[in-house]
Scaffold this motif. Structure first.
Motif, PDB file in Angstrom:
ATOM      1  N   THR A  72       0.846  -1.185   0.000  1.00 48.59           N
ATOM      2  CA  THR A  72       0.000   0.000   0.000  1.00 48.59           C
ATOM      3  C   THR A  72       0.883   1.237   0.000  1.00 48.59           C
ATOM      4  O   THR A  72       2.015   1.205   0.494  1.00 48.59           O
ATOM      5  N   GLN A  73       0.353   2.294  -0.565  1.00 48.77           N
ATOM      6  CA  GLN A  73       1.056   3.579  -0.584  1.00 48.77           C
ATOM      7  C   GLN A  73       0.116   4.642  -0.044  1.00 48.77           C
ATOM      8  O   GLN A  73      -1.087   4.610  -0.307  1.00 48.77           O
ATOM      9  N   SER A  74       0.697   5.589   0.696  1.00 48.14           N
ATOM     10  CA  SER A  74      -0.105   6.695   1.189  1.00 48.14           C
ATOM     11  C   SER A  74       0.704   7.980   1.199  1.00 48.14           C
ATOM     12  O   SER A  74       1.927   7.946   1.432  1.00 48.14           O
ATOM     13  N   PRO A  75       0.082   9.114   0.875  1.00 48.65           N
ATOM     14  CA  PRO A  75      -1.287   9.194   0.360  1.00 48.65           C
ATOM     15  C   PRO A  75      -1.358   8.708  -1.076  1.00 48.65           C
ATOM     16  O   PRO A  75      -0.324   8.470  -1.695  1.00 48.65           O
ATOM     17  N   ARG A  76      -2.529   8.569  -1.613  1.00 46.31           N
ATOM     18  CA  ARG A  76      -2.677   8.182  -3.014  1.00 46.31           C
ATOM     19  C   ARG A  76      -2.622   9.401  -3.927  1.00 46.31           C
ATOM     20  O   ARG A  76      -2.200   9.302  -5.081  1.00 46.31           O
ATOM     21  N   HIS A  77      -3.047  10.528  -3.413  1.00 47.72           N
ATOM     22  CA  HIS A  77      -2.988  11.776  -4.169  1.00 47.72           C
ATOM     23  C   HIS A  77      -2.567  12.883  -3.212  1.00 47.72           C
ATOM     24  O   HIS A  77      -2.985  12.880  -2.044  1.00 47.72           O
ATOM     25  N   GLN A 135       4.451  -2.691   3.226  1.00 44.99           N
ATOM     26  CA  GLN A 135       4.283  -4.025   2.669  1.00 44.99           C
ATOM     27  C   GLN A 135       4.005  -5.033   3.774  1.00 44.99           C
ATOM     28  O   GLN A 135       4.467  -4.882   4.908  1.00 44.99           O
ATOM     29  N   THR A 136       3.260  -6.056   3.421  1.00 47.81           N
ATOM     30  CA  THR A 136       2.955  -7.120   4.376  1.00 47.81           C
ATOM     31  C   THR A 136       3.560  -8.455   3.926  1.00 47.81           C
ATOM     32  O   THR A 136       3.185  -9.503   4.433  1.00 47.81           O
ATOM     33  N   GLU A 137       4.496  -8.398   2.972  1.00 46.97           N
ATOM     34  CA  GLU A 137       5.071  -9.619   2.391  1.00 46.97           C
ATOM     35  C   GLU A 137       6.405 -10.007   3.025  1.00 46.97           C
ATOM     36  O   GLU A 137       6.964 -11.047   2.696  1.00 46.97           O
ATOM     37  N   ASN A 138       6.938  -9.156   3.870  1.00 49.46           N
ATOM     38  CA  ASN A 138       8.239  -9.411   4.504  1.00 49.46           C
ATOM     39  C   ASN A 138       9.365  -9.549   3.473  1.00 49.46           C
ATOM     40  O   ASN A 138      10.337 -10.293   3.685  1.00 49.46           O
ATOM     41  N   HIS A 139       9.231  -8.830   2.344  1.00 52.80           N
ATOM     42  CA  HIS A 139      10.279  -8.863   1.333  1.00 52.80           C
ATOM     43  C   HIS A 139      11.447  -7.985   1.748  1.00 52.80           C
ATOM     44  O   HIS A 139      11.265  -6.920   2.350  1.00 52.80           O
TER      45      HIS A 139
END
Lengths: 113, 112
Positions: free
Chosen positions: A5-10, A25-29
């Protein structure tokens, strides 16, 4: 879809103001990247991270700084925004080891007036 | 300086046509080449190619890499309006951190 996810979007901001964009990120990359996308230029790498507190510059890093204090968060800061930094900013993540594809977040549209 | 060039920059065809998108590169030490599709949002991964001459295929899309001539092509057969997008080619040089160098993209428009 990869959990990015990114914030803000605009965001619309004025010249000279500081701006911080967040990528989560929630992928633990291990690897995280910030790109900007402008017409005629494709995607250009701004900064990237290869671990917590480990970051390095990309091809268009002037005017930008980054921080990564946790695996899941990668922040991009424009210390003093300029009109030339009006762009769409994408965050991407990649697993460690070997040649792995990057997965992109939804993007942040930033306008500097 | 590593460089990726895509052609054409823009292409308009009719539904059902077959299209070929081109990607040439200059990279000091090549590791892989990737294709992405970008509609009105984030790029989505299509293919990764590392070996020359081996075709990757997914449905109507296929791609092949020529490491001697330093290029790749992306073919789309029996095009549909849903194939309309910007197609991005990227190259990963050897050097750690899996950084990608992107081309400018090819904007493909499929008319019904």
């Amino acid at each position: 879809d990869a959990g990015i996810t990114q914030s803000p979007r605009h965001k619309v901001t004025e010249t000279g103001t500081p701006v911080t964009l967040r990528c989560h990120q929630t992928e633990n990359h291990r690897y995280m990247y910030w790109y900007r996308q402008d017409p005629g230029h494709g995607l250009r790498l701004i900064h990237y991270s290869y671990g917590v507190k480990d970051t390095d510059k990309g091809e268009v890093s002037d005017g930008y700084s980054v921080s990564r204090s946790k695996t899941e968060d990668f922040l991009l800061t424009l210390e003093s925004a300029t009109s030339s930094q009006t762009s769409v900013y994408f965050c991407a993540i990649s697993e460690s080891g070997g040649s792995n594809e990057q997965y992109f977040g939804p993007g942040t549209r930033l306008t500097v007036t | 300086e590593d460089k990726v060039v895509q052609s054409p920059l823009s292409l308009v065809v009719h539904e059902g046509d077959t299209v070929t998108l081109n990607c040439s590169y200059e990279v000091t030490n090549f590791r892989s080449l990737l294709w992405y599709k970008q509609e009105k949002k984030a790029p989505t991964f299509l293919f990764m190619l590392t070996s020359s001459g081996i075709e990757k295929k997914s449905g109507r899309l296929s791609s092949i890499l020529d490491k001697k001539e330093l290029f790749s092509i992306l073919n789309i057969t029996a095009t549909q309006t849903g194939d309309s997008a910007v197609y991005l080619c990227a190259v990963e040089p050897v050097g750690g951190a899996q950084k990608l160098v992107f081309g400018q993209g090819t904007r493909l428009t499929i008319n019904p």
